[in-house]
Design a protein around this motif. Structure first.
Motif, short mmCIF file in Angstrom:
data_model
loop_
_atom_site.label_atom_id
_atom_site.label_comp_id
_atom_site.label_asym_id
_atom_site.label_seq_id
_atom_site.Cartn_x
_atom_site.Cartn_y
_atom_site.Cartn_z
N LEU A 34 2.33 -5.00 11.32
CA LEU A 34 1.44 -6.16 11.11
C LEU A 34 2.12 -7.21 10.22
CD1 LEU A 34 -1.87 -4.26 10.25
CD2 LEU A 34 -1.42 -5.56 12.34
N GLY A 35 3.34 -6.89 9.75
CA GLY A 35 4.04 -7.80 8.84
C GLY A 35 3.61 -7.61 7.40
N ALA A 36 2.92 -6.50 7.11
CA ALA A 36 2.46 -6.22 5.75
C ALA A 36 3.31 -5.09 5.15
CB ALA A 36 0.98 -5.84 5.77
N LYS A 37 3.04 -4.77 3.86
CA LYS A 37 3.94 -3.86 3.14
C LYS A 37 3.29 -2.51 2.82
CE LYS A 37 5.00 -7.62 0.65
NZ LYS A 37 4.96 -8.30 -0.58
N ALA A 38 4.05 -1.44 3.10
CA ALA A 38 3.54 -0.10 2.81
C ALA A 38 4.69 0.87 2.65
CB ALA A 38 2.63 0.38 3.93
N ARG A 39 4.42 1.96 1.96
CA ARG A 39 5.38 3.06 1.91
C ARG A 39 4.62 4.38 1.87
NH1 ARG A 39 8.22 3.30 -4.08
NH2 ARG A 39 8.82 5.35 -3.32
N PRO A 40 5.25 5.45 2.39
CA PRO A 40 4.55 6.73 2.41
C PRO A 40 4.62 7.41 1.04
CG PRO A 40 6.72 6.97 3.42
CD PRO A 40 6.59 5.52 3.01
N TRP A 41 3.62 8.21 0.72
CA TRP A 41 3.63 8.96 -0.53
C TRP A 41 2.98 10.32 -0.30
CZ3 TRP A 41 6.38 7.31 -4.55
CH2 TRP A 41 6.33 8.10 -5.72
N ALA A 42 3.67 11.39 -0.70
CA ALA A 42 3.15 12.75 -0.46
C ALA A 42 2.22 13.19 -1.59
CB ALA A 42 4.31 13.73 -0.33
N LEU A 43 1.06 13.69 -1.21
CA LEU A 43 0.10 14.22 -2.19
C LEU A 43 -0.72 15.31 -1.52
CD1 LEU A 43 -1.43 14.21 -4.90
CD2 LEU A 43 -2.86 12.37 -3.98
N GLU A 44 -0.46 16.56 -1.90
CA GLU A 44 -1.27 17.70 -1.42
C GLU A 44 -2.23 18.05 -2.54
OE1 GLU A 44 -1.92 19.97 1.37
OE2 GLU A 44 -3.38 20.30 -0.22
N VAL A 94 0.82 -1.22 0.00
CA VAL A 94 0.00 0.00 0.00
C VAL A 94 0.85 1.26 0.00
CG1 VAL A 94 -1.77 1.30 1.24
CG2 VAL A 94 -1.93 -1.18 1.12
N LEU A 95 0.56 2.14 -0.94
CA LEU A 95 1.12 3.49 -0.90
C LEU A 95 0.18 4.34 -0.06
CD1 LEU A 95 2.57 2.34 -3.50
CD2 LEU A 95 2.85 4.71 -4.13
N VAL A 96 0.67 4.72 1.10
CA VAL A 96 -0.14 5.50 2.03
C VAL A 96 0.05 6.97 1.70
CG1 VAL A 96 -0.45 6.09 4.48
CG2 VAL A 96 0.14 3.74 3.83
N CYS A 97 -0.97 7.57 1.08
CA CYS A 97 -0.86 8.97 0.65
C CYS A 97 -1.36 9.91 1.73
CB CYS A 97 -1.76 9.21 -0.56
SG CYS A 97 -0.97 8.94 -2.10
N ALA A 98 -0.59 10.96 1.95
CA ALA A 98 -1.03 12.03 2.85
C ALA A 98 -0.40 13.31 2.31
CB ALA A 98 -0.58 11.75 4.28
N ARG A 99 -0.75 14.43 2.94
CA ARG A 99 -0.23 15.71 2.43
C ARG A 99 1.29 15.75 2.44
NH1 ARG A 99 -4.62 20.05 3.54
NH2 ARG A 99 -6.12 18.87 4.73
N SER A 100 1.92 15.00 3.37
CA SER A 100 3.38 14.90 3.39
C SER A 100 3.73 13.47 3.79
CB SER A 100 3.96 15.86 4.43
OG SER A 100 3.57 15.46 5.73
N GLU A 101 4.96 13.07 3.48
CA GLU A 101 5.40 11.72 3.88
C GLU A 101 5.38 11.58 5.39
OE1 GLU A 101 8.92 10.08 2.21
OE2 GLU A 101 8.30 10.49 0.14
N ASP A 102 5.72 12.67 6.11
CA ASP A 102 5.72 12.60 7.58
C ASP A 102 4.34 12.25 8.12
OD1 ASP A 102 8.36 13.05 7.82
OD2 ASP A 102 8.20 15.15 8.46
#
Ligand SMILES: NC(=O)c1ccc[n+]([C@@H]2O[C@H](COP(=O)([O-])OP(=O)(O)OC[C@H]3O[C@@H](n4cnc5c(N)ncnc54)[C@H](OP(=O)(O)O)[C@@H]3O)[C@@H](O)[C@H]2O)c1
Length: 284
Positions: A58-68, A38-46
């Protein structure tokens, strides 16, 4: 209340906008539990990182993604980075949204319409080549509020929010979401892409925080939990391809007729032409 499908998403990549909180956060965690990266989108990666940490714990896969979404320059930068990294987009979940606020986006759109429709429209148009390559799916989180209006005033959406509650503007933005999902379902059917829109139900999330009382108090009396609010999103993202009806609107994990205004081809064409005009500089 109907439960979502139990289908899994092993090996798939899913991007969820507005995934740092509310329905988007719950949906992102559940899609990851079902095997998606999952690409977890929020206004900033933080802002996205705490949810990424929850998913990896949880042992699952994700990375942060910035999107304002309130700044089209930022939307274009985010989308182009995604395309140039060659990220597969098996599931594009356009969930972010705001309600009950007043103002303008950076490029001068009515705040709610600018974020909920224009930002997502540009993002979707720019990343659609990746969705097409995957024969992927777009899930647009709209709202039952889309039934409240039957037209879009193209002058009003270029001005500051006019109503006190912002709910009329919210309904307009959600009709635009439903119309865009129908358009995309037709435009990208040739590539095997499926596109649906949905109503998550009336959910006690942060989205209502700026609506003045007593409106907010009245509004929140009959609401469901954020976990229940993610059911229809998860259902539409995970349901087997042969069972999902592209172009449909889902409510409580099943199809429901849309506002007839969304089926009016002339109205949809007017919105699409206007939207392409607004974001045209970013599409060249
Ligand atoms: N809650 C309901 O009863 C209900 C009913 C029908 C439809 N919906 C729809 O469900 C979706 C999710 O809403 P929710 O209830 O989960 O609300 P929420 O808890 O307020 O979450 C909204 C998400 O959208 C993000 N967002 C807002 N403005 C943004 C911007 N300019 N750029 C990028 N992200 C932005 C928020 O980020 P920040 O945290 O940074 O603000 C947050 O992640 C929305 O599309 C909403 O319209 C909700």
């Amino acid at each position: 209340m109907r439960q979502p499908t139990t289908d899994r998403l092993d090996g798939k990549t899913a991007l969820v906008t507005g995934a740092n909180t509310g329905i988007g956060r719950t949906a992102a965690i559940e899609l990851a539990r079902r095997g998606a990266t999952v690409l977890v989108c929020a206004r900033s990666e933080d802002k996205a990182r705490p949810v990424v940490d929850e998913i990896t714990a949880l042992g699952a896969k994700a990375r942060p993604w910035a999107l304002e979404l309130g700044d089209l320059d930022a939307v274009a930068t985010s989308a182009r980075a995604l395309v140039s990294e060659g990220i597969a987009l098996d599931r594009l979940v356009l969930n972010a949204g705001l309600a009950g606020q007043q103002g303008l986006t950076k490029q001068g759109f009515e705040l709610t319409f600018g974020v909920n429709h224009v930002g997502h429209f540009l993002f979707g148009e720019l990343v659609m080549p990746r969705v097409r390559e995957c024969k992927g799916r777009v899930v647009v989180v709209a709202s039952g509020n889309h039934y409240q209006v039957d037209a879009i005033d193209f002058a009003a959406v270029r001005q500051r929010t006019r109503t006190v509650t912002g709910l009329h503007e919210y309904s307009v933005s959600k009709l635009a979401n439903v119309m865009t999902a129908i358009d995309w379902s037709k435009l990208h059917a040739d590539a095997g892409v499926k596109v649906v829109s949905l109503n998550p139900g009336r959910i006690a999330s942060d989205i209502w925080r700026r609506i003045p009382n007593p409106f907010r108090w009245l509004f929140m009396q009959t609401m469901r939990t954020v976990e229940q609010g993610a059911y229809t999103t998860v259902h539409c993202a995970a349901l087997a391809d042969r069972e999902l009806v592209s172009g449909a609107y889902y409510n409580d994990c099943r199809e429901k007729p849309v506002n007839p205004a969304a089926l009016d081809e002339a109205k949809r064409r007017a919105l699409r032409d206007a939207s392409l005009g607004w974001v045209g500089d970013y599409l060249r």
